[in-house]
Scaffold this motif. Sequence first.
Motif, short mmCIF file in Angstrom:
data_model
loop_
_atom_site.label_atom_id
_atom_site.label_comp_id
_atom_site.label_asym_id
_atom_site.label_seq_id
_atom_site.Cartn_x
_atom_site.Cartn_y
_atom_site.Cartn_z
N ASN A 1 0.83 -1.22 0.00
CA ASN A 1 0.00 0.00 0.00
C ASN A 1 0.86 1.26 0.00
O ASN A 1 0.61 2.19 -0.77
N ILE A 2 1.87 1.29 0.87
CA ILE A 2 2.73 2.47 0.98
C ILE A 2 3.50 2.70 -0.32
O ILE A 2 3.55 3.82 -0.85
N ALA A 3 4.08 1.64 -0.86
CA ALA A 3 4.88 1.78 -2.09
C ALA A 3 4.03 2.23 -3.27
O ALA A 3 4.41 3.14 -4.02
N LEU A 4 2.86 1.60 -3.42
CA LEU A 4 1.99 1.95 -4.55
C LEU A 4 1.49 3.38 -4.43
O LEU A 4 1.48 4.15 -5.41
N LEU A 5 1.08 3.76 -3.22
CA LEU A 5 0.58 5.13 -3.01
C LEU A 5 1.69 6.17 -3.16
O LEU A 5 1.45 7.27 -3.65
N ALA A 6 2.90 5.82 -2.74
CA ALA A 6 4.03 6.75 -2.91
C ALA A 6 4.25 7.04 -4.39
O ALA A 6 4.41 8.21 -4.80
N LEU A 7 4.25 6.00 -5.19
CA LEU A 7 4.44 6.17 -6.64
C LEU A 7 3.27 6.93 -7.25
O LEU A 7 3.45 7.85 -8.06
N TRP A 8 2.06 6.55 -6.87
CA TRP A 8 0.85 7.21 -7.37
C TRP A 8 0.88 8.71 -7.06
O TRP A 8 0.58 9.54 -7.93
N CYS A 9 1.22 9.06 -5.81
CA CYS A 9 1.22 10.46 -5.40
C CYS A 9 2.29 11.25 -6.15
O CYS A 9 2.05 12.39 -6.59
N GLY A 10 3.47 10.66 -6.29
CA GLY A 10 4.54 11.35 -7.03
C GLY A 10 4.16 11.60 -8.48
O GLY A 10 4.33 12.71 -9.01
N LEU A 11 3.62 10.56 -9.13
CA LEU A 11 3.18 10.72 -10.52
C LEU A 11 2.02 11.70 -10.63
O LEU A 11 1.96 12.51 -11.56
N GLY A 12 1.10 11.62 -9.66
CA GLY A 12 -0.05 12.52 -9.67
C GLY A 12 0.36 13.98 -9.55
O GLY A 12 -0.16 14.85 -10.28
N VAL A 13 1.27 14.26 -8.64
CA VAL A 13 1.76 15.64 -8.49
C VAL A 13 2.45 16.08 -9.78
O VAL A 13 2.26 17.21 -10.26
N TYR A 14 3.23 15.19 -10.37
CA TYR A 14 3.94 15.53 -11.61
C TYR A 14 2.97 15.83 -12.75
O TYR A 14 3.11 16.81 -13.48
N TRP A 15 1.97 14.98 -12.91
CA TRP A 15 1.04 15.10 -14.04
C TRP A 15 -0.01 16.20 -13.84
O TRP A 15 -0.35 16.91 -14.78
N PHE A 16 -0.55 16.30 -12.62
CA PHE A 16 -1.75 17.12 -12.41
C PHE A 16 -1.50 18.42 -11.65
O PHE A 16 -2.42 19.23 -11.51
N CYS A 17 -0.29 18.61 -11.15
CA CYS A 17 0.02 19.84 -10.39
C CYS A 17 1.24 20.53 -11.00
O CYS A 17 2.31 20.58 -10.37
N PRO A 18 1.11 21.06 -12.22
CA PRO A 18 2.28 21.61 -12.91
C PRO A 18 2.92 22.80 -12.20
O PRO A 18 4.07 23.12 -12.46
N THR A 19 2.17 23.45 -11.29
CA THR A 19 2.74 24.60 -10.58
C THR A 19 3.61 24.17 -9.40
O THR A 19 4.33 25.00 -8.84
N ILE A 20 3.53 22.90 -9.00
CA ILE A 20 4.38 22.43 -7.89
C ILE A 20 5.75 22.08 -8.44
O ILE A 20 5.89 21.17 -9.26
N THR A 21 6.75 22.81 -7.97
CA THR A 21 8.13 22.58 -8.41
C THR A 21 8.88 21.70 -7.42
O THR A 21 9.62 20.79 -7.79
N ILE A 22 8.70 22.02 -6.11
CA ILE A 22 9.34 21.26 -5.04
C ILE A 22 8.23 20.69 -4.15
O ILE A 22 7.28 21.40 -3.80
N TYR A 23 8.37 19.42 -3.79
CA TYR A 23 7.33 18.79 -2.97
C TYR A 23 7.97 17.72 -2.09
O TYR A 23 8.83 16.96 -2.56
N THR A 24 7.54 17.66 -0.83
CA THR A 24 8.01 16.62 0.09
C THR A 24 6.86 16.21 1.02
O THR A 24 5.91 16.97 1.22
N GLY A 25 6.99 15.04 1.61
CA GLY A 25 6.12 14.66 2.71
C GLY A 25 5.19 13.50 2.46
O GLY A 25 4.83 13.19 1.33
N LEU A 26 4.81 12.87 3.58
CA LEU A 26 3.96 11.68 3.57
C LEU A 26 2.47 11.99 3.55
O LEU A 26 1.66 11.08 3.43
N SER A 27 2.08 13.25 3.69
CA SER A 27 0.66 13.55 3.93
C SER A 27 -0.25 13.09 2.80
O SER A 27 -1.35 12.59 3.06
N ALA A 28 0.15 13.24 1.55
CA ALA A 28 -0.70 12.79 0.44
C ALA A 28 -0.90 11.28 0.51
O ALA A 28 -2.03 10.78 0.43
N LEU A 29 0.19 10.58 0.68
CA LEU A 29 0.17 9.12 0.80
C LEU A 29 -0.72 8.69 1.98
O LEU A 29 -1.52 7.77 1.86
N LEU A 30 -0.62 9.40 3.11
CA LEU A 30 -1.40 9.04 4.29
C LEU A 30 -2.89 9.26 4.07
O LEU A 30 -3.71 8.53 4.64
#
Length: 197
Positions: free
Chosen positions: A87-116
Motif C-alpha cells: 500500500n505504501i509503495a503503490l501510493l508513494a508512486l501514485w502520489c509522485g506521478l499525480g503531483v507531476y502530471w496534475f500539479c504543474p505549478t508544484i516545483t518542489i514537494y516533500t512529505g507523507l501527507s498525500a500518501l497518508l
Amino acid sequence: MLNLPLQPRYVLPPLCLIVLSTLLASLGMNNELEFNRPLIEQGQLWRLFTSQFVHANWVHLGLNCAGIALIWLLHGEYTTPKQYSFNIALLALWCGLGVYWFCPTITIYTGLSALLHGVIVWGAIKDVTVGLKSGYILFIGVWIKLILEQVNGPSAEIGQLIQSTVAVDAHLIGAIGGVILAVPLVVKHIKNDTKHS
C-alpha cells in the motif's frame, strides 16, 4: 479498555515508516530525494517515489508521524507487513506521478501527507467492508476535509509550522489513490454479499 493492535506484525510496519522518514531527515537527504520538477525532467525519476519520505522540517515530519500513529490506532490490524508495504509503495508512486502530471505549478514537494490520505481512505473503506459503520463517517469526514481544502486553500498556520505551502491538491490525489487501492476490497465484499443473499 482499548484493544490496540500491539502484535509485532501490526506495530513494525508503521514503525519502520517512521524510522525511515526520521533517518532520511537526520541525514539531510532532501536535496537528493525531494520532488524537484526540473531535475525529474532531466531524468531523476526516483524523486517521484522518494519525495514522499522526506520532509520540509522536523515539525512537518512530526505531524506526519502523528498521522502514521493515528492510522495505526484506527486500522493497524487490517494489514500484514506485506500488504502495508505494498500500500505504501503503490501510493508513494501514485502520489509522485499525480503531483507531476496534475500539479504543474508544484516545483518542489516533500512529505507523507498525500500518501497518508490514501492509506486512511483505504482503511475507511476496509471498515465498511467488515461492517463497521464508523468507516462511513471516517470516509465522509476525509472527503469533507478535502473539499474544504480545495475551497479555502491550504492552511496558512500549518504552512508556517512546516515552512512550506501545504499541497492540498496532493492530498486529493492521495485520497483518490486510496479509493483505487480499495477497489479489490469492495469487489470482494460485493461478491461475498451476493453469495450470502
